[in-house]
Design an enzyme around this catalytic site. Structure first.
Site, short mmCIF file in Angstrom:
data_model
loop_
_atom_site.label_atom_id
_atom_site.label_comp_id
_atom_site.label_asym_id
_atom_site.label_seq_id
_atom_site.Cartn_x
_atom_site.Cartn_y
_atom_site.Cartn_z
NE ARG A 169 47.75 31.58 -4.46
CZ ARG A 169 47.74 32.87 -4.80
NH1 ARG A 169 47.93 33.82 -3.90
NH2 ARG A 169 47.53 33.22 -6.06
CG HIS B 261 40.69 35.07 -3.60
ND1 HIS B 261 41.38 35.53 -2.51
CD2 HIS B 261 41.32 35.62 -4.69
CE1 HIS B 261 42.37 36.32 -2.91
NE2 HIS B 261 42.36 36.39 -4.22
CG HIS C 171 40.52 40.67 -5.31
ND1 HIS C 171 41.22 41.21 -6.36
CD2 HIS C 171 41.21 39.56 -4.93
CE1 HIS C 171 42.28 40.44 -6.62
NE2 HIS C 171 42.29 39.44 -5.76
CG ASP D 225 49.97 37.71 -5.97
OD1 ASP D 225 49.23 38.08 -5.04
OD2 ASP D 225 49.64 36.85 -6.82
CD GLU E 50 43.89 40.79 -2.82
OE1 GLU E 50 43.62 39.64 -2.41
OE2 GLU E 50 44.66 40.98 -3.77
C1 GLA Z 1 44.97 37.59 -5.34
C2 GLA Z 1 46.03 36.59 -5.38
C3 GLA Z 1 46.66 36.61 -6.70
C4 GLA Z 1 45.64 36.38 -7.77
C5 GLA Z 1 44.60 37.41 -7.70
C6 GLA Z 1 43.54 37.16 -8.73
O1 GLA Z 1 45.44 38.84 -5.25
O2 GLA Z 1 47.00 36.75 -4.38
O3 GLA Z 1 47.65 35.64 -6.76
O4 GLA Z 1 45.04 35.15 -7.59
O5 GLA Z 1 44.05 37.41 -6.41
O6 GLA Z 1 44.06 36.89 -9.98
#
Ligand code: GLA
Length: 385
Positions: A113, A138, A212, A284, A349
């Site tokens: 982000r 992304h 991803h 996350d 990731e």
């Molecule tokens: C990444 C982001 C998540 C989400 C996924 C896709 O991992 O950190 O918050 O957006 O991609 O859904």
């Protein structure tokens, strides 16, 4: 059959192989006999998409589409030697175009982000399209996951590979500079999938590339990943605010559900009463890897799936890894066919930290003309009995 006929049949086979791999001559095709090419459909804009199947000498198989440079399927053996697919994906292009959440795709120019869809480079502000509340996520609404890459198969002593190239125009998704990107996948004969990223620019810009893939080591993409045992080599995370943008602090994991320094089931603490878990609906977050020197390759994470015995090690030179537990997967059909249920895949990731261009204390993601952006990540597949 006479000798000549056998020879002819052999040559015809090679010519067919040449056609199948998309290489010019039978001789070239023979050199990359462990890569096969097939059509994977057409984009809504009418671009032809191909899928390449890489098979290593132990029978492991990776299928990679030129749309998004996407790993569509990845077959590895369990402890009994039985091959099964361990990533979420679709066997045709349509669902990918309907906006699935980055399944298996290459991510760029900026993985993760960027706050307020804004970056500042050399005092100049660039506004980027926002596609995650007020964030740019992304790479924006049409990131590298939604473009068609040029592909060149190859093979060397380490295994079959695919070199992908994409040139992102100056200003694409708001980012300055034409960025020339090469991503090389190799399905190595030592049962690892390596991903090498390289990029150059003609104007100062930012780059943070990743893949991803959603893994599910059970070999059954319908089973939740909560029993997988996760280890992450990190003492800290970058805690986030309600936009999932880092606050800028580094938070010690000791005594929190984020401490994965010892192997722990993903599901053990995912529902714990923890502010960070609540903000993101589960894991996350970006873990700050224990990297002795910047750019040094380390073992970032290890995952063990107890029933199948499959293991996954993630090695990288990146300073961070986003561990995402598939919290947003909701079982809704992605247009056609297969559905993916809540937490049936996890992502690791490898990356620079989220929002680095707006965070003066994070390692820089700037890329300038004359510099070469270079990074790599290796997914190592094994079994434990
Ligand atoms: C990444 C982001 C998540 C989400 C996924 C896709 O991992 O950190 O918050 O957006 O991609 O859904």
């Amino acid at each position: 059959m006479s000798g000549t006929l056998v020879l002819r049949a052999g040559l015809a086979g090679l010519a067919l192989a040449a056609l199948a791999t998309g290489l010019a001559t039978p001789a070239e095709a023979a050199k990359v006999s462990h890569v096969k090419k097939a059509p994977f459909g057409t984009t809504v804009k009418g671009e032809k998409v191909q899928i390449y199947t890489l098979t290593n000498k132990n029978g492991l198989e990776a299928r990679i589409a030129t749309y998004g440079g996407t790993i569509v399927s990845l077959k590895t053996p369990d402890k009994a030697g039985k091959l099964a697919n361990i990533v979420l994906g679709f066997d045709r292009i349509e669902p990918y175009q309907k906006g699935v959440p980055y399944f298996g795709a290459l991510i760029g120019r900026y993985g993760n982000r960027l706050a307020n869809g804004t970056i500042v480079i050399d005092g100049q502000t660039y506004k980027l399209p926002q596609n995650d509340g007020t964030n740019t996520l992304h790479g924006g609404p049409k990131g590298f996951d939604k473009v068609v890459w040029q592909a060149k198969p190859y093979e060397d002593k380490n295994g079959p590979g695919l070199k992908l190239t994409y040139v992102s125009a100056d200003g694409e998704m708001g980012f300055p500079g034409a960025l020339t990107v090469h991503v090389t996948y190799q399905l190595r004969n030592d049962n690892a999938l390596s991903i090498d990223y390289e990029a150059t620019t003609d104007k100062p810009t930012v780059a943070n590339l990743t893949n991803h893939s959603y893994f599910n080591l059970t070999g059954d993409t319908d089973t939740p990943i909560l029993d997988h045992l996760m280890t992450i080599n990190a003492d800290k995370i970058t805690p986030v605010d309600k936009r999932l943008i880092p606050t800028g602090d580094l938070k010690d994991v000791t005594g929190t559900p984020f401490d994965f320094r010892k192997a722990t089931a993903i599901g053990d603490r995912i529902g714990a009463d923890d502010e960070q878990l609540k903000l993101a609906g589960g894991y996350d977050h970006n873990w700050v890897l224990n990297q002795p020197k910047p750019g040094e390759e380390i073992l970032a994470a290890k995952v063990v799936e107890p029933k199948s015995g499959r293991t996954l090690e993630v090695r990288t030179v990146e300073p961070g890894v986003q561990f995402y537990a598939g919290n947003f997967l909701d079982g809704k059909p992605a247009g056609v066919g297969t559905v993916f249920k809540h937490r049936t895949g996890f992502c690791l990731e490898t990356q620079h930290y989220p929002d680095s261009p707006n965070q003066p204390n994070f390692p820089s993601t700037e890329l300038r003309p004359g510099q070469v952006y270079k990074t790599h990540t290796v997914f190592v597949f094994g079994v434990e009995k």
